[in-house]
Scaffold this active site. Structure first.
Site: not given
Length: 120
Positions: A61, A104
């Site tokens: 991206k 995470h």
């Protein structure tokens, strides 16, 4: 000079469904990454695979191409220094400086990438 930024978020449940499919793992992870992956327990495998997937997507991206254009999962390798800081290498665009952060939670993994050019 900053050339691009990218971010990606993936749910761990989505990755958990794929960890036993060798073709998926081989598509996402390079041979070097697969060696580390093979030593992990299932929970860590999910986090590792999700983090690497997200890092590579965030990089694509930031490049503005997406995965599959001029960048594939196999072109990118995530590694870690002695203190655990992640680094990402693109074997096709090695002149760029890539800053990577991976995180995470119980349910998701995310990555943020900044691509910097040394030339102005």
């Amino acid at each position: 000079m900053i050339k691009g930024i990218g971010v990606d978020l993936i749910e761990l449940d989505r990755v958990a469904e794929q960890i036993h499919h060798a073709a998926f793992v081989k598509r996402i992870l390079t041979a070097a990454e697969q060696k580390t992956y093979a030593t992990l327990n299932d929970r860590r495998k999910i986090e590792f695979l999700a983090g690497h997937f997200s890092a590579k997507e965030a990089y694509a991206k930031a490049k503005g191409t997406g995965i599959g254009g001029s960048v594939s999962f196999q072109d990118l390798t995530v590694s870690y220094n002695a203190s655990g800081q992640p680094a990402l290498k693109d074997r096709l665009h090695s002149a760029d400086v890539i800053h990577l952060s991976i995180t995470h939670t119980k349910h998701a993994a995310a990555a943020f990438v900044v691509i910097e050019s040394l030339s102005c």
